[in-house]
Design a protein around this motif. Sequence first.
Motif, PDB file in Angstrom:
ATOM      1  N   LEU A   1       0.785  -1.261  -0.064  1.00  0.00           N
ATOM      2  CA  LEU A   1      -0.093  -0.001   0.076  1.00  0.00           C
ATOM      3  C   LEU A   1       1.051   1.329  -0.071  1.00  0.00           C
ATOM      4  O   LEU A   1       1.845   1.465   0.898  1.00  0.00           O
ATOM      5  CB  LEU A   1      -0.794  -0.169   1.170  1.00  0.00           C
ATOM      6  CG  LEU A   1      -2.129   1.187   1.288  1.00  0.00           C
ATOM      7  CD1 LEU A   1      -3.186   0.849   0.053  1.00  0.00           C
ATOM      8  CD2 LEU A   1      -2.867   0.890   2.623  1.00  0.00           C
ATOM      9  N   ILE A   2       0.906   2.010  -1.220  1.00  0.00           N
ATOM     10  CA  ILE A   2       1.456   3.282  -1.052  1.00  0.00           C
ATOM     11  C   ILE A   2       0.734   4.450  -0.532  1.00  0.00           C
ATOM     12  O   ILE A   2       0.014   4.885  -1.248  1.00  0.00           O
ATOM     13  CB  ILE A   2       2.162   3.575  -2.681  1.00  0.00           C
ATOM     14  CG1 ILE A   2       2.578   2.265  -3.195  1.00  0.00           C
ATOM     15  CG2 ILE A   2       2.976   4.653  -2.606  1.00  0.00           C
ATOM     16  CD1 ILE A   2       2.643   2.334  -4.897  1.00  0.00           C
ATOM     17  N   SER A   3       1.265   4.796   0.403  1.00  0.00           N
ATOM     18  CA  SER A   3       0.275   5.628   1.473  1.00  0.00           C
ATOM     19  C   SER A   3       0.448   7.161   0.972  1.00  0.00           C
ATOM     20  O   SER A   3       1.455   7.732   0.407  1.00  0.00           O
ATOM     21  CB  SER A   3       0.837   5.654   2.821  1.00  0.00           C
ATOM     22  OG  SER A   3       2.173   6.039   2.966  1.00  0.00           O
ATOM     23  N   SER A   4      -0.804   7.765   1.133  1.00  0.00           N
ATOM     24  CA  SER A   4      -0.815   9.154   0.979  1.00  0.00           C
ATOM     25  C   SER A   4      -1.180  10.011   2.306  1.00  0.00           C
ATOM     26  O   SER A   4      -1.128  11.028   2.373  1.00  0.00           O
ATOM     27  CB  SER A   4      -1.836   9.397  -0.204  1.00  0.00           C
ATOM     28  OG  SER A   4      -3.241   9.065   0.448  1.00  0.00           O
ATOM     29  N   ARG A   5      -1.538   8.998   3.314  1.00  0.00           N
ATOM     30  CA  ARG A   5      -1.901   9.843   4.504  1.00  0.00           C
ATOM     31  C   ARG A   5      -1.693   8.652   5.666  1.00  0.00           C
ATOM     32  O   ARG A   5      -2.164   7.268   5.425  1.00  0.00           O
ATOM     33  CB  ARG A   5      -3.393  10.084   4.459  1.00  0.00           C
ATOM     34  CG  ARG A   5      -3.781  10.562   5.682  1.00  0.00           C
ATOM     35  CD  ARG A   5      -5.278  11.034   5.910  1.00  0.00           C
ATOM     36  NE  ARG A   5      -6.102   9.961   5.745  1.00  0.00           N
ATOM     37  CZ  ARG A   5      -6.416   9.046   6.409  1.00  0.00           C
ATOM     38  NH1 ARG A   5      -6.152   9.105   7.658  1.00  0.00           N
ATOM     39  NH2 ARG A   5      -7.161   7.982   6.195  1.00  0.00           N
ATOM     40  N   ILE A   6      -1.287   9.056   6.492  1.00  0.00           N
ATOM     41  CA  ILE A   6      -0.951   8.105   8.013  1.00  0.00           C
ATOM     42  C   ILE A   6      -1.310   8.758   9.102  1.00  0.00           C
ATOM     43  O   ILE A   6      -0.942  10.042   9.529  1.00  0.00           O
ATOM     44  CB  ILE A   6       0.523   7.607   7.793  1.00  0.00           C
ATOM     45  CG1 ILE A   6       1.107   6.797   6.724  1.00  0.00           C
ATOM     46  CG2 ILE A   6       0.749   6.587   9.246  1.00  0.00           C
ATOM     47  CD1 ILE A   6       2.264   6.520   6.739  1.00  0.00           C
ATOM     48  N   THR A   7      -2.278   8.336   9.679  1.00  0.00           N
ATOM     49  CA  THR A   7      -2.784   8.840  10.948  1.00  0.00           C
ATOM     50  C   THR A   7      -2.304   7.722  12.250  1.00  0.00           C
ATOM     51  O   THR A   7      -2.803   6.869  12.258  1.00  0.00           O
ATOM     52  CB  THR A   7      -4.344   9.008  10.713  1.00  0.00           C
ATOM     53  OG1 THR A   7      -4.723   9.822  10.015  1.00  0.00           O
ATOM     54  CG2 THR A   7      -4.769   9.511  12.356  1.00  0.00           C
TER      55      THR A   7
END
Length: 388
Positions: free
Chosen positions: A219-225
Amino acid sequence: MKRYAFLSMVTFALFGCGGSDGGSDSSAQAAPSAIEGTIDSVSATTVTVNGYTYQATSASFQGQTFDQDMLTLEPNMMVKVSNQSRATNSSVELEPTFIGQIENINRLNSTFSITGVNLKFPRLSTTIANKDWVMVSSMPTANAGYKVLSVVKFLQDPLDGEMVAEGRVSALDMNSQSFKIGQSLTISFDPQIVEDKRTLADGMWVEVQGQYDESNGELISSRITIKTYNDFPNDGEIEGIVTWVAKDKSEFELNYRSRIAVRSTTEFDDGNKNNLVAGALVEVEIGNQGNAVYAKEIEFEDDLDIDWEQFEFGEEGRISNIGDVKEFVEITNRKDKKTIIFVDANTEYEDFKDLGALNIDECIEVEGIIIDGKHIAREISLEDDCDD
């Protein structure tokens, strides 16, 4: 019971009705300031979570807005209901474990996959087919897995091709800018897209949104919380699984996310402090005092994951090795049994800062949990001497 189709990810205007009696101003005052838990029931105008009923007109998720009838809310979906003023302005947010395209449905084995993660759910609707977009709600299990509670279908792609996955960070590699969540899903990331520019660490619970690369299984992330309960509203209520308990019952960990202190004033419902064990399903009323999160009340549910006991450990021994990057320590007990103990973001140290303060041949006592075969410390204390 009538299922209510409404906005899946819009702002909610809700009115707390307080339990099943609902409607009066006095019962509205009894509702917690915030609730995170599973939906008990839905009707044409209301949603009930943890026994509290709210009138619902809309819903939200990460600020994304969708057309009505995009998603049908169902029991066992995980949501957060906020009512900061305990008046008429409230919000409900969806709290998915996964959003993505369902694959590899095997109805004989009750299995399927999302973003390459294999899941099991015996009650998967016959209207759901491979390639459909779905929202999965779940609870964590003892060994980095997921206990699926519900799988609900979107009528179309809800996030412009992006998917969502939630889980515990492990195998973090800052050089390759990657980590894993769960037992198998690889996440690639740019540190700049982590919420509030926080630094990731093994053991954190995160929600990741991004594009899934099926060819590489990542999964190529665009947002991590990063998700904790440290900023959960005072007087809020959380439903979840107890993932660790201190030996003296003075604190516990909920859903792998945060520690919650048990005080002399903590009340217990449908059980007592002895029932506070790893694997217990609970509803916890939270208190927040400074930086301290504590339990005002703990209510025990009927369910109990009995597999958790085999994933807890306690060890005492002399240090025989310390990892170069201070991520693990090896100890040898009085029976010459060697155990490698890993630390993570949730490890606490008694009277010292980290593993860098320890020396070979010193004696330590460790309480912890076993995840994916690794002994991970929750508490480490320096002892005067080991039992010889």
